[in-house]
Design a protein around this motif. Structure first.
Motif, PDB file in Angstrom:
ATOM      1  N   VAL A  97      19.933  -4.555 -24.290  1.00  0.00           N
ATOM      2  CA  VAL A  97      20.476  -3.918 -23.092  1.00  0.00           C
ATOM      3  C   VAL A  97      19.446  -3.942 -21.957  1.00  0.00           C
ATOM      4  O   VAL A  97      19.781  -4.172 -20.790  1.00  0.00           O
ATOM      5  N   ALA A  98      18.170  -3.712 -22.292  1.00  0.00           N
ATOM      6  CA  ALA A  98      17.126  -3.705 -21.268  1.00  0.00           C
ATOM      7  C   ALA A  98      16.957  -5.074 -20.629  1.00  0.00           C
ATOM      8  O   ALA A  98      16.572  -5.177 -19.451  1.00  0.00           O
ATOM      9  N   LEU A  99      17.237  -6.128 -21.393  1.00  0.00           N
ATOM     10  CA  LEU A  99      17.111  -7.489 -20.865  1.00  0.00           C
ATOM     11  C   LEU A  99      18.401  -8.002 -20.235  1.00  0.00           C
ATOM     12  O   LEU A  99      18.424  -9.118 -19.699  1.00  0.00           O
ATOM     13  N   ALA A 100      19.463  -7.197 -20.303  1.00  0.00           N
ATOM     14  CA  ALA A 100      20.751  -7.619 -19.742  1.00  0.00           C
ATOM     15  C   ALA A 100      20.682  -7.952 -18.247  1.00  0.00           C
ATOM     16  O   ALA A 100      21.422  -8.835 -17.781  1.00  0.00           O
ATOM     17  N   PRO A 101      19.837  -7.305 -17.440  1.00  0.00           N
ATOM     18  CA  PRO A 101      19.751  -7.696 -16.027  1.00  0.00           C
ATOM     19  C   PRO A 101      19.381  -9.158 -15.811  1.00  0.00           C
ATOM     20  O   PRO A 101      19.667  -9.716 -14.740  1.00  0.00           O
ATOM     21  N   LEU A 102      18.755  -9.793 -16.804  1.00  0.00           N
ATOM     22  CA  LEU A 102      18.497 -11.233 -16.696  1.00  0.00           C
ATOM     23  C   LEU A 102      19.802 -12.011 -16.565  1.00  0.00           C
ATOM     24  O   LEU A 102      19.910 -12.946 -15.763  1.00  0.00           O
ATOM     25  N   VAL A 103      20.789 -11.595 -17.366  1.00  0.00           N
ATOM     26  CA  VAL A 103      22.100 -12.253 -17.289  1.00  0.00           C
ATOM     27  C   VAL A 103      22.738 -11.984 -15.931  1.00  0.00           C
ATOM     28  O   VAL A 103      23.296 -12.890 -15.292  1.00  0.00           O
ATOM     29  N   GLY A 104      22.628 -10.722 -15.472  1.00  0.00           N
ATOM     30  CA  GLY A 104      23.198 -10.380 -14.177  1.00  0.00           C
ATOM     31  C   GLY A 104      22.549 -11.154 -13.048  1.00  0.00           C
ATOM     32  O   GLY A 104      23.231 -11.605 -12.106  1.00  0.00           O
TER      33      GLY A 104
END
Length: 285
Positions: free
Chosen positions: A59-66
């Motif tokens: 979840v913490a790395l999800a902004p990479l996808v965004g």
């Protein structure tokens, strides 16, 4: 004379075992007091805690996808990709929330059982009551201190320590950083997202989304690192405490009999003599 808890030799000059601090002459577990198995619940709690830490990292790395999708949306002029990024983040958060709640329930049960067990350990110095093993996690403000005190008490009396093991301090400090930091980051992300243009029409609008995901990724760094540290420390604590308590309880259990020993068939002297006139014995069938 040997200690019934750890097996070390003891001296009449001491009132307690110098290794495990059990009073001389006392059994490993006080007869008549209940004890609870913690092996199974400890294993389940360790798995749930580990799963929570891993899923929170996702979840913490999800902004990479965004960020990637925001750049693609700017390149293609496709605003729908921004909505897809939000949906992906929400879907990634669902398993983490489920694992977190599962881990919370299992850790509370494990804490209560281990706290009840030390009441049956001669020489244990209990502080807070066993009920605080549950209420300590639920009462506001008390949950900033009480769970750590309960686990510290359990760790000292299970691992035969005069002082609280350093791993308890590492776990609780990391847990507080994660718990408070995650809430702060969530609020900051929510406020930053509300300032974004609802429908970007220019490159500046798309760039605002790209910057939002970049900043969100940076904000997630501290809670993510703290989550991993707290998770690893708690897993090790659960394993060590569970193993120590199970070993101590096992020493107090009576050995299970292997079964009755049947007498051999009686042998009666024969009336007939053998070669040379010796009497022969014939077993009764």
């Amino acid at each position: 004379m040997r200690c019934q808890t750890c097996g070390d030799a003891t001296s009449p000059e001491d009132n307690e075992c110098q290794r495990c601090y059990t009073p001389l002459g006392q059994p490993a577990v006080t007869p008549g007091l209940p004890t609870y198995s913690v092996r199974g619940i400890g294993l389940a709690a360790r798995i749930a805690v580990g799963a929570t830490a891993v899923l929170y990292l996702v979840v913490a790395l999800a902004p990479l996808v965004g960020s990637v999708m925001a750049r693609q949306a700017r390149a293609d002029g496709d605003r729908d990709l921004l909505a897809v990024a939000v949906v992906i983040e929400a879907l990634l958060a669902l398993p983490m929330v489920a694992a977190y709640l599962t881990a919370a329930v299992l850790v509370i049960i494990w804490t209560w059982r281990t706290r009840k067990n030390i009441e049956a350990f001669p020489g244990a110095l209990t502080t807070l009551g066993a009920g605080w093993a549950i209420a300590g996690w639920l009462v506001p403000f008390a949950n900033l201190v009480v769970p750590a005190r309960v686990v510290a008490n359990v760790a000292r009396d299970s691992l035969h320590r005069r002082f609280t093991p350093d791993l308890v301090y590492v776990w609780w400090a990391a847990w507080l950083v994660f718990s408070l930091g995650e809430r702060l980051v969530s609020r900051l992300d929510s406020r930053a997202y509300d300032r974004l243009p609802e429908i970007p029409f220019t490159d500046a609008g798309y760039q605002a989304y790209i910057d939002y995901y970049r900043d969100s990724l940076l904000r997630n760094t501290v809670p993510a690192v703290a989550c991993v540290i707290a998770g690893v420390a708690l897993i090790v604590l659960i394993q060590r405490i569970s193993a120590a308590q199970e070993a101590r309880i096992a020493r107090a259990l009576p050995a299970w009999p292997t079964g009755p020993v049947w007498p051999s068939a009686p042998v009666w002297p024969s009336v007939e003599g053998g070669p040379g006139g010796e009497a022969r014995s014939t077993p009764v069938p």
